[in-house]
Write a protein that holds these residues in place. Structure first.
Motif, PDB file in Angstrom:
ATOM      1  N   UNK A  43       0.841  -1.193   0.000  1.00 46.00           N
ATOM      2  CA  UNK A  43       0.000   0.000   0.000  1.00 46.00           C
ATOM      3  C   UNK A  43       0.876   1.242   0.000  1.00 46.00           C
ATOM      4  N   UNK A  44       0.674   2.092  -0.994  1.00 44.96           N
ATOM      5  CA  UNK A  44       1.364   3.371  -1.071  1.00 44.96           C
ATOM      6  C   UNK A  44       0.459   4.407  -0.399  1.00 44.96           C
ATOM      7  N   UNK A  45       0.849   4.822   0.802  1.00 53.60           N
ATOM      8  CA  UNK A  45      -0.008   5.680   1.625  1.00 53.60           C
ATOM      9  C   UNK A  45      -0.044   7.096   1.061  1.00 53.60           C
ATOM     10  N   UNK A  46      -1.256   7.621   0.893  1.00 53.72           N
ATOM     11  CA  UNK A  46      -1.445   8.984   0.403  1.00 53.72           C
ATOM     12  C   UNK A  46      -1.851   9.936   1.520  1.00 53.72           C
ATOM     13  N   UNK A  88      -2.917   3.543  -2.479  1.00 54.73           N
ATOM     14  CA  UNK A  88      -3.047   2.730  -3.691  1.00 54.73           C
ATOM     15  C   UNK A  88      -2.158   1.501  -3.570  1.00 54.73           C
ATOM     16  N   UNK A  89      -2.592   0.413  -4.210  1.00 53.12           N
ATOM     17  CA  UNK A  89      -1.714  -0.749  -4.262  1.00 53.12           C
ATOM     18  C   UNK A  89      -0.803  -0.636  -5.477  1.00 53.12           C
ATOM     19  N   UNK A 126      -4.786   0.620  -7.760  1.00 51.57           N
ATOM     20  CA  UNK A 126      -6.153   0.533  -7.249  1.00 51.57           C
ATOM     21  C   UNK A 126      -6.285   1.262  -5.912  1.00 51.57           C
ATOM     22  N   UNK A 127      -7.453   1.863  -5.706  1.00 47.52           N
ATOM     23  CA  UNK A 127      -7.740   2.602  -4.472  1.00 47.52           C
ATOM     24  C   UNK A 127      -8.100   1.632  -3.345  1.00 47.52           C
ATOM     25  N   UNK A 177       4.896   6.443  -9.682  1.00 44.30           N
ATOM     26  CA  UNK A 177       5.446   5.170 -10.110  1.00 44.30           C
ATOM     27  C   UNK A 177       4.455   4.033 -10.229  1.00 44.30           C
ATOM     28  N   UNK A 178       3.165   4.318 -10.047  1.00 41.14           N
ATOM     29  CA  UNK A 178       2.140   3.287 -10.221  1.00 41.14           C
ATOM     30  C   UNK A 178       1.054   3.860 -11.129  1.00 41.14           C
ATOM     31  N   UNK A 179       0.217   2.999 -11.712  1.00 45.19           N
ATOM     32  CA  UNK A 179      -0.859   3.514 -12.575  1.00 45.19           C
ATOM     33  C   UNK A 179      -1.770   4.498 -11.847  1.00 45.19           C
TER      34      UNK A 179
END
Length: 334
Positions: free
Chosen positions: A16-19, A59-60, A64-65, A115-117
């Motif tokens: 998980x990329x924390x926002x 996001x993963x 995806x959210x 770096x992710x979609x």
């Protein structure tokens, strides 16, 4: 070796990329989700635990959210405080604290992980998708966002009100005969869900000129039936030429707020937070209404059936006692 590579790819996709992060507690929750803490929890399919939750939004690896719910509220509180101070903080919850991983986001977030979609909804097979409440038109969500904005920008809203403009008990202005200009607040019906804890895109909640002035005595008496003359009290300054409707709404709000003192409402309907000096900022919500006040000052009321309008209520003889009673029963941040 191929299996190891596949495992590495799977692990990267699951990361998980924390926002951003939010608190979901009785004293502090995204009010756009509901009038009280249990309602906000229900919007996420969660039980209203007394200690609350932390919401980690990100996001993963596929973009995806996801919203990860954890029970380590202190960890999220420290992260938010650090970010608010401009400090870096690596929010990495322990897997043992994870309560649920929910597909989607409950609020609109303007930023995206590098770096992710681009952000997109996960596969529907992952479960019901969270989505921000509809704030494209005025309604309960926008009304609560407007109250959030007033509480956050109290000084800006307060300076638009001249105490001399509040009607006296006999229905005339206490100073000049000029009432506060009526009007709806620009952007009130087009804002995008946001809180002070999460970034969002779109317009902000209501900003503009308060639409009417009234004292608590006006609200407790029969609504004036004048023809819009400012000297008729609150009726003269209401927008759209409906002199009695706003005053009737204020009477209803104050009556329901008084009822909270005798019959406590669901947790989080009345909240108290810090303000300048010895004062507190009070926030109360109910069916179709929101109230924001300072315990040493006036109150502002927003109504579902008065789109974009902000109705100030002067202190008068009754409001100070009501605010004091509400503050005593309100939930407060730890």
């Amino acid at each position: 070796m191929a299996g190891t590579d596949e495992d590495a790819v799977a692990a990267a996709d699951d990361a998980l990329y924390v926002l951003t992060a939010l608190l979901l507690t009785p004293a502090k929750f995204p009010s756009v989700l509901g009038d009280d803490y249990p309602e906000a929890c229900a919007a996420l399919g969660l039980a209203p635990l007394a200690d609350g939750y932390g919401l980690v939004i990100g996001q993963d690896g596929t973009g995806a959210r996801w919203t990860v719910v954890i029970d380590d509220v202190s960890l999220v509180a420290v992260a938010i405080a650090s970010w608010d101070c401009g400090m870096e903080y690596d929010l990495s919850p322990d897997e043992r604290t994870v309560v649920a991983a929910l597909p989607g986001w409950p609020l609109a977030v303007a930023v995206a992980a590098p770096g992710v979609p681009a952000p997109h909804d996960p596969d529907p097979a992952d479960g019901p998708l969270l989505a921000p409440p509809d704030t494209s038109t005025w309604g309960s969500a926008q009304r609560r966002l407007g109250a959030d904005e007033i509480a956050l920008q109290w000084a800006m809203w307060r300076e638009q009100i001249d105490d001399a403009d509040f009607p006296s008990p006999n229905g005339t202005s206490t100073g000049s005969d000029r009432a506060v200009d009526s009007g709806t607040t620009e952007g009130a019906a087009t804002g995008v869900a946001t809180t002070d804890d999460a970034a969002s895109d779109g317009d902000t909640p209501p900003r503009g000129t308060p639409a009417a002035v009234a004292t608590d005595r006006d609200a407790s008496q029969n609504a004036p039936t004048g023809d819009g003359d400012p000297k008729d009290g609150a009726s003269g300054a209401l927008a759209q030429g409906t002199p009695s409707k706003g005053n009737s709404g204020i009477r209803r709000v104050l009556a329901e707020a008084r009822a909270y003192v005798d019959s406590p409402p669901p947790l989080g309907r009345v909240r108290s937070s810090f303000a300048s000096g010895d004062a507190r900022t009070l926030r109360a919500d109910g069916p179709g209404w929101s109230l924001v006040a300072r315990t040493d000052d006036i109150a502002f009321v927003l109504l579902d059936d008065k789109p974009g309008e902000v109705l100030p209520v002067g202190r008068g003889p009754e409001l100070p006692g009501l605010l004091e009673a509400l503050d005593k029963m309100a939930v407060r941040p730890n």
